[in-house]
Write a protein that holds these residues in place. Structure first.
Motif, PDB file in Angstrom:
ATOM      1  N   LEU A 108       0.819  -1.216   0.000  1.00  0.00           N
ATOM      2  CA  LEU A 108       0.000   0.000   0.000  1.00  0.00           C
ATOM      3  C   LEU A 108       0.847   1.257   0.000  1.00  0.00           C
ATOM      4  CD1 LEU A 108      -2.912  -0.575   2.533  1.00  0.00           C
ATOM      5  CD2 LEU A 108      -3.083  -0.269   0.073  1.00  0.00           C
ATOM      6  N   THR A 109       1.961   1.194   0.712  1.00  0.00           N
ATOM      7  CA  THR A 109       2.810   2.374   0.858  1.00  0.00           C
ATOM      8  C   THR A 109       3.950   2.380  -0.152  1.00  0.00           C
ATOM      9  OG1 THR A 109       4.025   1.196   2.571  1.00  0.00           O
ATOM     10  CG2 THR A 109       2.291   2.681   3.310  1.00  0.00           C
ATOM     11  N   ASP A 110       3.911   1.433  -1.082  1.00  0.00           N
ATOM     12  CA  ASP A 110       4.943   1.358  -2.111  1.00  0.00           C
ATOM     13  C   ASP A 110       4.789   2.541  -3.066  1.00  0.00           C
ATOM     14  OD1 ASP A 110       6.768   0.726  -3.978  1.00  0.00           O
ATOM     15  OD2 ASP A 110       5.814  -1.126  -4.660  1.00  0.00           O
ATOM     16  N   GLY A 111       5.716   3.472  -2.988  1.00  0.00           N
ATOM     17  CA  GLY A 111       5.594   4.687  -3.780  1.00  0.00           C
ATOM     18  C   GLY A 111       6.272   4.607  -5.135  1.00  0.00           C
ATOM     19  N   SER A 112       6.802   3.439  -5.470  1.00  0.00           N
ATOM     20  CA  SER A 112       7.557   3.344  -6.715  1.00  0.00           C
ATOM     21  C   SER A 112       6.651   3.420  -7.939  1.00  0.00           C
ATOM     22  CB  SER A 112       8.370   2.055  -6.740  1.00  0.00           C
ATOM     23  OG  SER A 112       7.514   0.937  -6.713  1.00  0.00           O
ATOM     24  N   ARG A 113       5.397   3.017  -7.747  1.00  0.00           N
ATOM     25  CA  ARG A 113       4.490   3.028  -8.890  1.00  0.00           C
ATOM     26  C   ARG A 113       3.810   4.388  -9.014  1.00  0.00           C
ATOM     27  NH1 ARG A 113       0.874  -2.374  -9.060  1.00  0.00           N
ATOM     28  NH2 ARG A 113       2.619  -3.460  -8.120  1.00  0.00           N
ATOM     29  N   PRO A 114       3.783   4.946 -10.177  1.00  0.00           N
ATOM     30  CA  PRO A 114       3.129   6.249 -10.338  1.00  0.00           C
ATOM     31  C   PRO A 114       1.625   6.122 -10.165  1.00  0.00           C
ATOM     32  CG  PRO A 114       3.741   5.354 -12.482  1.00  0.00           C
ATOM     33  CD  PRO A 114       4.310   4.433 -11.459  1.00  0.00           C
ATOM     34  N   THR A 115       1.042   7.089  -9.483  1.00  0.00           N
ATOM     35  CA  THR A 115      -0.402   7.043  -9.278  1.00  0.00           C
ATOM     36  C   THR A 115      -1.105   7.613 -10.504  1.00  0.00           C
ATOM     37  OG1 THR A 115      -0.203   9.154  -8.133  1.00  0.00           O
ATOM     38  CG2 THR A 115      -0.368   7.174  -6.772  1.00  0.00           C
ATOM     39  N   GLU A 116      -2.192   7.008 -10.817  1.00  0.00           N
ATOM     40  CA  GLU A 116      -2.969   7.483 -11.954  1.00  0.00           C
ATOM     41  C   GLU A 116      -4.282   8.047 -11.448  1.00  0.00           C
ATOM     42  OE1 GLU A 116      -3.348   4.714 -15.224  1.00  0.00           O
ATOM     43  OE2 GLU A 116      -1.368   3.926 -14.715  1.00  0.00           O
ATOM     44  N   ASP A 117      -4.764   9.027 -12.128  1.00  0.00           N
ATOM     45  CA  ASP A 117      -6.014   9.653 -11.717  1.00  0.00           C
ATOM     46  C   ASP A 117      -7.223   8.919 -12.264  1.00  0.00           C
ATOM     47  OD1 ASP A 117      -6.010  11.530  -9.838  1.00  0.00           O
ATOM     48  OD2 ASP A 117      -5.894  13.262 -11.161  1.00  0.00           O
ATOM     49  N   SER A 118      -6.984   8.065 -13.204  1.00  0.00           N
ATOM     50  CA  SER A 118      -8.112   7.385 -13.847  1.00  0.00           C
ATOM     51  C   SER A 118      -8.877   6.541 -12.835  1.00  0.00           C
ATOM     52  CB  SER A 118      -7.620   6.499 -14.973  1.00  0.00           C
ATOM     53  OG  SER A 118      -6.821   5.465 -14.442  1.00  0.00           O
ATOM     54  N   GLN A 119     -10.151   6.530 -12.955  1.00  0.00           N
ATOM     55  CA  GLN A 119     -10.995   5.791 -12.019  1.00  0.00           C
ATOM     56  C   GLN A 119     -10.967   4.305 -12.369  1.00  0.00           C
ATOM     57  OE1 GLN A 119     -14.758   7.683 -11.386  1.00  0.00           O
ATOM     58  NE2 GLN A 119     -15.576   5.852 -10.399  1.00  0.00           N
ATOM     59  N   VAL A 120     -10.610   3.486 -11.403  1.00  0.00           N
ATOM     60  CA  VAL A 120     -10.509   2.055 -11.642  1.00  0.00           C
ATOM     61  C   VAL A 120     -11.870   1.388 -11.500  1.00  0.00           C
ATOM     62  CG1 VAL A 120      -9.367  -0.068 -10.933  1.00  0.00           C
ATOM     63  CG2 VAL A 120      -8.149   2.102 -10.780  1.00  0.00           C
ATOM     64  N   LEU A 121     -12.634   1.854 -10.525  1.00  0.00           N
ATOM     65  CA  LEU A 121     -13.939   1.247 -10.243  1.00  0.00           C
ATOM     66  C   LEU A 121     -15.040   2.297 -10.332  1.00  0.00           C
ATOM     67  CD1 LEU A 121     -12.984  -0.722  -7.012  1.00  0.00           C
ATOM     68  CD2 LEU A 121     -13.314  -1.737  -9.250  1.00  0.00           C
ATOM     69  N   THR A 122     -16.238   1.842 -10.664  1.00  0.00           N
ATOM     70  CA  THR A 122     -17.383   2.745 -10.547  1.00  0.00           C
ATOM     71  C   THR A 122     -17.707   2.872  -9.060  1.00  0.00           C
ATOM     72  OG1 THR A 122     -19.033   0.986 -10.602  1.00  0.00           O
ATOM     73  CG2 THR A 122     -18.300   1.862 -12.735  1.00  0.00           C
ATOM     74  N   PHE A 123     -18.518   3.850  -8.696  1.00  0.00           N
ATOM     75  CA  PHE A 123     -18.869   4.024  -7.285  1.00  0.00           C
ATOM     76  C   PHE A 123     -19.593   2.794  -6.748  1.00  0.00           C
ATOM     77  CE2 PHE A 123     -18.411   8.711  -7.996  1.00  0.00           C
ATOM     78  CZ  PHE A 123     -17.392   8.877  -7.075  1.00  0.00           C
ATOM     79  N   ALA A 124     -20.463   2.235  -7.600  1.00  0.00           N
ATOM     80  CA  ALA A 124     -21.206   1.042  -7.185  1.00  0.00           C
ATOM     81  C   ALA A 124     -20.247  -0.118  -6.936  1.00  0.00           C
ATOM     82  CB  ALA A 124     -22.233   0.666  -8.244  1.00  0.00           C
ATOM     83  N   GLU A 125     -19.263  -0.281  -7.827  1.00  0.00           N
ATOM     84  CA  GLU A 125     -18.280  -1.357  -7.667  1.00  0.00           C
ATOM     85  C   GLU A 125     -17.448  -1.132  -6.406  1.00  0.00           C
ATOM     86  OE1 GLU A 125     -17.496  -2.501 -12.363  1.00  0.00           O
ATOM     87  OE2 GLU A 125     -16.321  -0.929 -11.397  1.00  0.00           O
ATOM     88  N   ALA A 126     -17.039   0.107  -6.195  1.00  0.00           N
ATOM     89  CA  ALA A 126     -16.236   0.432  -5.014  1.00  0.00           C
ATOM     90  C   ALA A 126     -17.005   0.118  -3.739  1.00  0.00           C
ATOM     91  CB  ALA A 126     -15.822   1.897  -5.045  1.00  0.00           C
ATOM     92  N   GLU A 127     -18.325   0.388  -3.771  1.00  0.00           N
ATOM     93  CA  GLU A 127     -19.110   0.128  -2.581  1.00  0.00           C
ATOM     94  C   GLU A 127     -19.220  -1.377  -2.331  1.00  0.00           C
ATOM     95  OE1 GLU A 127     -22.896   2.075  -2.350  1.00  0.00           O
ATOM     96  OE2 GLU A 127     -23.205   1.268  -0.343  1.00  0.00           O
ATOM     97  N   VAL A 128     -19.390  -2.146  -3.402  1.00  0.00           N
ATOM     98  CA  VAL A 128     -19.456  -3.598  -3.250  1.00  0.00           C
ATOM     99  C   VAL A 128     -18.118  -4.144  -2.749  1.00  0.00           C
ATOM    100  CG1 VAL A 128     -19.698  -5.775  -4.503  1.00  0.00           C
ATOM    101  CG2 VAL A 128     -21.287  -3.908  -4.951  1.00  0.00           C
ATOM    102  N   VAL A 129     -17.027  -3.610  -3.274  1.00  0.00           N
ATOM    103  CA  VAL A 129     -15.701  -4.035  -2.808  1.00  0.00           C
ATOM    104  C   VAL A 129     -15.553  -3.736  -1.314  1.00  0.00           C
ATOM    105  CG1 VAL A 129     -13.221  -3.596  -2.980  1.00  0.00           C
ATOM    106  CG2 VAL A 129     -14.582  -3.834  -5.056  1.00  0.00           C
ATOM    107  N   ALA A 130     -16.027  -2.555  -0.904  1.00  0.00           N
ATOM    108  CA  ALA A 130     -15.950  -2.178   0.513  1.00  0.00           C
ATOM    109  C   ALA A 130     -16.736  -3.158   1.377  1.00  0.00           C
ATOM    110  CB  ALA A 130     -16.465  -0.760   0.717  1.00  0.00           C
ATOM    111  N   ARG A 131     -17.929  -3.572   0.870  1.00  0.00           N
ATOM    112  CA  ARG A 131     -18.743  -4.512   1.648  1.00  0.00           C
ATOM    113  C   ARG A 131     -18.058  -5.884   1.727  1.00  0.00           C
ATOM    114  NH1 ARG A 131     -20.262  -0.365   2.168  1.00  0.00           N
ATOM    115  NH2 ARG A 131     -18.893  -0.793   3.917  1.00  0.00           N
ATOM    116  N   LEU A 132     -17.434  -6.287   0.618  1.00  0.00           N
ATOM    117  CA  LEU A 132     -16.710  -7.564   0.619  1.00  0.00           C
ATOM    118  C   LEU A 132     -15.538  -7.520   1.599  1.00  0.00           C
ATOM    119  CD1 LEU A 132     -16.642  -8.400  -3.215  1.00  0.00           C
ATOM    120  CD2 LEU A 132     -17.878  -9.645  -1.443  1.00  0.00           C
ATOM    121  N   LEU A 133     -14.879  -6.378   1.638  1.00  0.00           N
ATOM    122  CA  LEU A 133     -13.760  -6.219   2.571  1.00  0.00           C
ATOM    123  C   LEU A 133     -14.243  -6.274   4.015  1.00  0.00           C
ATOM    124  CD1 LEU A 133     -11.700  -3.447   0.739  1.00  0.00           C
ATOM    125  CD2 LEU A 133     -10.917  -5.765   1.263  1.00  0.00           C
ATOM    126  N   GLU A 134     -15.403  -5.671   4.289  1.00  0.00           N
ATOM    127  CA  GLU A 134     -15.959  -5.714   5.641  1.00  0.00           C
ATOM    128  C   GLU A 134     -16.309  -7.150   6.027  1.00  0.00           C
ATOM    129  OE1 GLU A 134     -15.789  -3.831   7.930  1.00  0.00           O
ATOM    130  OE2 GLU A 134     -16.054  -1.731   7.382  1.00  0.00           O
TER     131      GLU A 134
END
Ligand SMILES: [Zn+2]
Length: 162
Positions: A108-134
């Protein structure tokens, strides 16, 4: 019976410990206890004077230093293995969950990879991922892997709301 307390006349109580693992011939006669000690007392005294030996009060069994590690008892502080359910190392073996959590956190803290601004997930997908993580956090509650899952779910939630 793994302990023999000699009732022979004398000034000392001799106790012989023997390993209870089948086929193990190891015996130990610790320093003899004073004669005034009761049998019970002499036994625990002997166990205290048997370095490396382990005693399981539930099964009333003794283990020599070689077998003490495989013994399940309060004398050993062995941590039960915590294998990952699906993550595997390069040889295909499960990983230790705590080690895996540390590894993931480091990524998570690996800074070697450049961050991209592009959205990887839709909000709905992100919310489902959050629920799966919980859900994962609930399964591994109290473990570092569960804590990591909860942290990330919280982070995603903050993103979704904000
Ligand atoms: Zn043994």
């Amino acid at each position: 019976m793994s302990i023999h307390v000699s009732k022979a006349m004398g000034s000392l109580r001799r106790v012989v410990l023997s390993c209870d693992v089948v086929g193990c011939p190891v015996q130990l006669e610790p320093e003899a206890a004073e004669r005034w000690r009761s049998d019970l007392d002499a036994r625990s005294w002997a166990r205290e004077h048997a370095p490396g030996w382990s005693y399981d009060p539930v099964g009333q069994t003794d283990y020599c230093p070689t077998h003490a590690q495989s013994a399940i008892g309060p004398a050993t502080d062995a941590v039960p293995p915590q294998p990952t359910a699906s993550a595997r190392d390069q040889s295909g073996n499960p990983l230790n969950r705590d080690a895996y959590a540390t590894q993931l956190r480091a990524r998570l803290t690996d800074g070697s990879r450049p961050t991209e601004d592009s959205q990887v997930l839709t909000f709905a997908e992100a919310e489902v991922v959050a629920r799966l993580l919980e859900e994962l956090a609930g399964v591994y509650r109290g473990e570092s892997l569960g804590a990591l899952a909860h942290d990330l779910a919280t982070r995603l939630d903050r993103h979704i709301v904000g």
